[in-house]
Write a protein that holds these residues in place. Structure first.
Motif, PDB file in Angstrom:
ATOM      1  N   ALA A   1       0.808  -1.227   0.000  1.00 58.47           N
ATOM      2  CA  ALA A   1       0.000   0.000   0.000  1.00 58.47           C
ATOM      3  C   ALA A   1       0.838   1.272   0.000  1.00 58.47           C
ATOM      4  N   THR A   2       2.016   1.230   0.660  1.00 62.98           N
ATOM      5  CA  THR A   2       2.781   2.466   0.832  1.00 62.98           C
ATOM      6  C   THR A   2       3.128   3.180  -0.477  1.00 62.98           C
ATOM      7  N   PRO A   3       3.729   2.498  -1.468  1.00 62.91           N
ATOM      8  CA  PRO A   3       4.051   3.243  -2.691  1.00 62.91           C
ATOM      9  C   PRO A   3       2.824   3.839  -3.374  1.00 62.91           C
ATOM     10  N   PHE A   4       1.720   3.084  -3.394  1.00 66.86           N
ATOM     11  CA  PHE A   4       0.504   3.605  -4.026  1.00 66.86           C
ATOM     12  C   PHE A   4      -0.011   4.820  -3.256  1.00 66.86           C
ATOM     13  N   ALA A   5       0.002   4.699  -1.927  1.00 68.71           N
ATOM     14  CA  ALA A   5      -0.537   5.783  -1.104  1.00 68.71           C
ATOM     15  C   ALA A   5       0.297   7.045  -1.276  1.00 68.71           C
TER      16      ALA A   5
ATOM     17  N   MET B   1      -8.105  -1.843   1.853  1.00 68.24           N
ATOM     18  CA  MET B   1      -8.718  -1.245   3.036  1.00 68.24           C
ATOM     19  C   MET B   1      -7.857  -0.170   3.679  1.00 68.24           C
ATOM     20  N   ILE B   2      -6.529  -0.387   3.722  1.00 68.86           N
ATOM     21  CA  ILE B   2      -5.705   0.618   4.411  1.00 68.86           C
ATOM     22  C   ILE B   2      -5.234   1.707   3.454  1.00 68.86           C
ATOM     23  N   LEU B   3      -5.349   1.459   2.137  1.00 68.86           N
ATOM     24  CA  LEU B   3      -4.870   2.451   1.179  1.00 68.86           C
ATOM     25  C   LEU B   3      -5.440   3.849   1.422  1.00 68.86           C
ATOM     26  N   PRO B   4      -6.775   3.997   1.558  1.00 67.19           N
ATOM     27  CA  PRO B   4      -7.294   5.347   1.761  1.00 67.19           C
ATOM     28  C   PRO B   4      -6.791   5.992   3.049  1.00 67.19           C
ATOM     29  N   THR B   5      -6.680   5.202   4.121  1.00 69.50           N
ATOM     30  CA  THR B   5      -6.176   5.768   5.380  1.00 69.50           C
ATOM     31  C   THR B   5      -4.764   6.296   5.201  1.00 69.50           C
ATOM     32  N   VAL B   6      -3.902   5.436   4.636  1.00 74.36           N
ATOM     33  CA  VAL B   6      -2.506   5.851   4.468  1.00 74.36           C
ATOM     34  C   VAL B   6      -2.428   7.019   3.491  1.00 74.36           C
ATOM     35  N   THR B   7      -3.258   6.992   2.441  1.00 72.53           N
ATOM     36  CA  THR B   7      -3.218   8.083   1.468  1.00 72.53           C
ATOM     37  C   THR B   7      -3.603   9.401   2.109  1.00 72.53           C
ATOM     38  N   SER B   8      -4.707   9.408   2.845  1.00 70.79           N
ATOM     39  CA  SER B   8      -5.144  10.708   3.365  1.00 70.79           C
ATOM     40  C   SER B   8      -4.197  11.204   4.443  1.00 70.79           C
ATOM     41  N   MET B   9      -3.604  10.282   5.211  1.00 72.25           N
ATOM     42  CA  MET B   9      -2.621  10.756   6.203  1.00 72.25           C
ATOM     43  C   MET B   9      -1.332  11.226   5.531  1.00 72.25           C
TER      44      MET B   9
ATOM     45  N   VAL C   1       1.203  12.380  -3.518  1.00 66.35           N
ATOM     46  CA  VAL C   1       2.044  13.323  -4.265  1.00 66.35           C
ATOM     47  C   VAL C   1       1.250  13.901  -5.432  1.00 66.35           C
ATOM     48  N   PHE C   2       0.497  13.042  -6.120  1.00 63.10           N
ATOM     49  CA  PHE C   2      -0.296  13.543  -7.243  1.00 63.10           C
ATOM     50  C   PHE C   2      -1.335  14.560  -6.775  1.00 63.10           C
ATOM     51  N   MET C   3      -2.030  14.203  -5.683  1.00 70.20           N
ATOM     52  CA  MET C   3      -3.094  15.062  -5.177  1.00 70.20           C
ATOM     53  C   MET C   3      -2.578  16.400  -4.679  1.00 70.20           C
ATOM     54  N   ASN C   4      -1.383  16.378  -4.148  1.00 69.22           N
ATOM     55  CA  ASN C   4      -0.885  17.551  -3.441  1.00 69.22           C
ATOM     56  C   ASN C   4       0.065  18.394  -4.279  1.00 69.22           C
ATOM     57  N   GLU C   5       0.909  17.712  -5.049  1.00 67.10           N
ATOM     58  CA  GLU C   5       1.985  18.442  -5.720  1.00 67.10           C
ATOM     59  C   GLU C   5       1.722  18.603  -7.209  1.00 67.10           C
ATOM     60  N   ILE C   6       1.249  17.530  -7.838  1.00 62.10           N
ATOM     61  CA  ILE C   6       1.208  17.554  -9.297  1.00 62.10           C
ATOM     62  C   ILE C   6      -0.098  18.153  -9.805  1.00 62.10           C
ATOM     63  N   SER C   7      -1.194  17.734  -9.239  1.00 61.08           N
ATOM     64  CA  SER C   7      -2.464  18.259  -9.721  1.00 61.08           C
ATOM     65  C   SER C   7      -3.392  18.580  -8.551  1.00 61.08           C
TER      66      SER C   7
ATOM     67  N   ASN D   1      -5.655  20.746  -8.044  1.00 64.77           N
ATOM     68  CA  ASN D   1      -7.057  21.026  -8.326  1.00 64.77           C
ATOM     69  C   ASN D   1      -7.870  19.755  -8.473  1.00 64.77           C
ATOM     70  N   ARG D   2      -7.413  18.887  -9.404  1.00 63.37           N
ATOM     71  CA  ARG D   2      -8.127  17.637  -9.597  1.00 63.37           C
ATOM     72  C   ARG D   2      -8.070  16.799  -8.315  1.00 63.37           C
ATOM     73  N   GLY D   3      -6.938  16.870  -7.628  1.00 68.51           N
ATOM     74  CA  GLY D   3      -6.781  16.131  -6.379  1.00 68.51           C
ATOM     75  C   GLY D   3      -7.866  16.496  -5.395  1.00 68.51           C
ATOM     76  N   ALA D   4      -8.069  17.810  -5.228  1.00 67.55           N
ATOM     77  CA  ALA D   4      -9.054  18.258  -4.246  1.00 67.55           C
ATOM     78  C   ALA D   4     -10.466  17.932  -4.700  1.00 67.55           C
ATOM     79  N   LYS D   5     -10.687  18.009  -6.023  1.00 65.81           N
ATOM     80  CA  LYS D   5     -12.060  17.848  -6.519  1.00 65.81           C
ATOM     81  C   LYS D   5     -12.483  16.383  -6.601  1.00 65.81           C
ATOM     82  N   ILE D   6     -11.601  15.517  -7.074  1.00 62.43           N
ATOM     83  CA  ILE D   6     -12.001  14.132  -7.347  1.00 62.43           C
ATOM     84  C   ILE D   6     -11.403  13.159  -6.338  1.00 62.43           C
ATOM     85  N   LEU D   7     -10.064  13.201  -6.198  1.00 61.31           N
ATOM     86  CA  LEU D   7      -9.410  12.146  -5.438  1.00 61.31           C
ATOM     87  C   LEU D   7      -9.723  12.210  -3.946  1.00 61.31           C
ATOM     88  N   GLN D   8      -9.767  13.443  -3.424  1.00 57.98           N
ATOM     89  CA  GLN D   8     -10.024  13.590  -1.984  1.00 57.98           C
ATOM     90  C   GLN D   8     -11.369  12.966  -1.589  1.00 57.98           C
TER      91      GLN D   8
END
Lengths: 274, 310
Positions: B103-107, B174-182, B112-118, B120-127
């Motif tokens: 899970a760690t590399p994916f998260a 199951m843990i991917l979203p937790t690790v991603t958002s943290m 990084v994509f949500m925060n650094e690269i995109s 806008n889309r990160g906040a709108k869709i991925l979050q």
């Protein structure tokens, strides 16, 4: 909301006095032509047309929101991805405000120091070596040498030479800002842009920083945004006065402070507004 | 003289504000006391029950932790009950570590994509998507694991399809979203001026992310991963549905196995309070509890180290 056209009609009437430095025989290293900056629909800078002289300190003064920081950040393309910048930025005869320009190479030549001292959470040594290592400098001797000369030029060497491996975050505000200058000059830029570098510093650190800048003038062209009029008067050769997104007056510093041609400039430098 | 006494009386009178003040203090203190009592109660209860296996039933702690046979109903040749918890401990750790590794590399990549690269889309869709994933009940994950992951594993690797591999797949999601958002929070906490400083020195965006942002966010990212591991370690239902629930040492990733939690959930309803079988399960619960405490401790240590650096 005021559209840009309304303002322009208004301000077209406004008196301006912008000296062309080519007329006074200066060697021009950087100049802007018809520079406009938009944040979305909002135009923050109309017509920033200025010429900057080689190995001189140019101060950009003006009230908050007058567009001077916006202008400065456009000069090394730090506004990419944040704002739309149109017009020409001629650096030694090349327009650097075009998509084909490699911004990373360009920022090496036009370095920047920010308002708030922003050393990385790394050692003093690694802070300065950072940009060099990115460019593939791995030779330890060469790195040591550049770290030392950069710190000496920034007048920080004597204070930190025994603790180069300590965290840069332990430095005082003034020291941290001089570390940032050392970090910026480590890649041997041509031009150094400073965005209110002393505004977070105490008076003693500020005066040390000013001495450092006067020394650096021998090697670099310096463009500094400042809110501190005395600072502009003390260190700069030329001063540009910005108001409401426009350069209203540009001349030698002594002329701006002793004999301003434009009424608003005179009001501002004498402290009647802003 | 009289006015002084009057003033003193006024100042010493218990006003409504003063009464409210002490009431407020009393209520919040009672709430705190209740929580402390509950936590202490749970730890005390689980510990007393869990220790009974060793104190009352005279099982040696060493055997419990190292023996590989789990069959509390049967006694071995020496008359000792067979309560070797090693297969479950190994199963729990294996599944936790494997799912964290996957899970760690994916998260971090997503963060990084949500925060650094995109952003806008990160906040709108991925979050929102990530937050939605956090809220899905674990039985749904387990059910999808049972009807999709297990058959696929069976088709690809043979065997029954139940086992550590299927469990890892389910826990990974199951843990991917937790690790991603943290991780996103950790990246957000990196001051913007670090990025500016790096870009102004001529670093590319990737160099900035890799050499400055991720380095500065390391304590936060580690906390995110450990948090995910704590969640994986404690997850019961979804794992129980896909792991096969055989209390055996896992011989391969696709052989049926079990974890501390899966044995607990399958077994606790079938035992009588106070019996050895019941006490042995409580001992497993105690191991679980201690492990969550250890995870918590690690998170706190990392957090403290991160604060010292900053």
């Amino acid at each position: 909301m005021l559209t840009s056209n309304d303002v322009r009609d208004d301000e077209a009437m406004q008196e301006r006095h912008v000296t062309q430095l080519t007329d006074v025989g200066e060697d021009i290293i950087l100049s802007t032509h018809d520079l406009h900056v938009f944040y979305g629909q909002h135009e923050a800078l109309f017509e920033g047309d200025l010429q900057f002289a080689n190995h001189k300190i140019t101060a950009l003064i003006g009230p908050s929101g007058s567009g001077k920081s916006t202008f400065l950040r456009s000069l090394n393309r730090m506004n990419d991805r944040i704002a739309t910048v149109t017009g020409q930025i001629m650096y030694r005869g090349v327009d650097v405000n075009q998509p084909a320009i490699d911004v990373y190479e360009m920022r090496r030549r036009v370095g920047m120091v920010f308002q708030r001292p922003n050393p990385f959470a790394k050692s003093i040594y690694d802070n300065i070596a950072f940009a060099l290592q990115l460019r593939g400098v791995t030779d330890r001797h060469q790195l040591d040498e550049i770290v030392e000369t950069s710190l000496r030029q920034a007048a920080l060497w004597d204070q930190v030479k025994d603790e180069l491996n300590k965290s840069a975050l332990a430095l005082s505000g003034g020291q941290a800002q001089r570390l940032c200058i050392a970090r910026a000059i480590a890649v041997k830029p041509d031009i150094l842009l400073l965005d209110e570098p002393a505004s977070a510093l105490d008076p003693v650190s500020t005066s040390q920083l000013e001495d450092t800048l006067l020394d650096l003038k021998q090697k670099y062209t310096i463009i500094i945004v400042t809110h501190n009029m005395q600072q502009a008067a003390r260190i700069s050769d030329y001063t540009a006065f910005f108001n409401a997104g426009r350069v209203l007056e540009y001349d030698t510093t002594s002329q701006i402070f002793t004999n301003p041609q434009v009424k608003i400039t005179s009001d501002y430098v004498s402290g009647n507004f802003g | 003289m009289k006015s002084t006494q009057q003033l003193e009386r006024q100042l010493k009178r218990h006003s409504k504000a003063a009464r409210l003040e002490s009431w407020g203090r009393f209520i919040s203190f009672s709430a705190l006391l209740l929580i402390v009592a509950v936590v202490v109660g749970i730890i005390g209860f689980v510990a007393s029950k869990g220790i009974a296996t060793f104190a009352t039933n005279h099982v040696s702690l060493w055997d419990f932790l190292t023996e590989k046979t789990w069959n509390p109903n049967i006694k071995d040749a020496h008359g000792n009950p067979e309560v070797g918890a090693l297969p479950m401990i190994v199963g729990s750790f294996l599944i936790t570590i494997l799912s964290a590794i996957v899970a760690t590399p994916f998260a971090i990549g997503t963060a990084v994509f949500m925060n650094e690269i995109s952003p806008n889309r990160g906040a709108k869709i991925l979050q929102p998507v990530t937050e939605l994933l956090v809220g899905i009940p674990s039985v749904v994950y387990g059910f999808i694991g049972l009807s999709v992951v297990v058959p696929v594993t069976r088709a690809v690797f043979g065997g029954s399809g139940f086992g550590i591999l299927s469990g890892t797949c389910v826990l990974f999601v199951m843990i991917l979203p937790t690790v991603t958002s943290m991780s996103t929070d950790a990246l957000k906490a990196v001051p913007r001026y670090y990025r500016e400083a790096s870009l102004a020195l001529g670093a590319t965006q990737w160099q900035t992310i890799y050499k400055v942002v991720l380095r500065a966010a390391t304590p936060g990212l580690m906390t995110a991963v450990v948090f995910g591991m704590a969640r994986a370690f404690g997850e019961a239902l979804a794992v129980q549905m896909v792991i096969g629930n055989a209390a055996l040492m896992p011989s391969s990733l696709v052989a049926p196995a079990s974890t501390l939690t899966s044995v607990l959930t399958t077994g606790i309803g079938n035992t009588v309070m106070g019996s050895l079988q019941n006490n042995a399960l409580w001992s497993l619960a105690l191991v679980l509890l201690l492990m969550s405490l250890v995870f918590n401790l690690i998170i706190r240590l990392i957090g403290r180290k991160g604060r010292m650096q900053a």
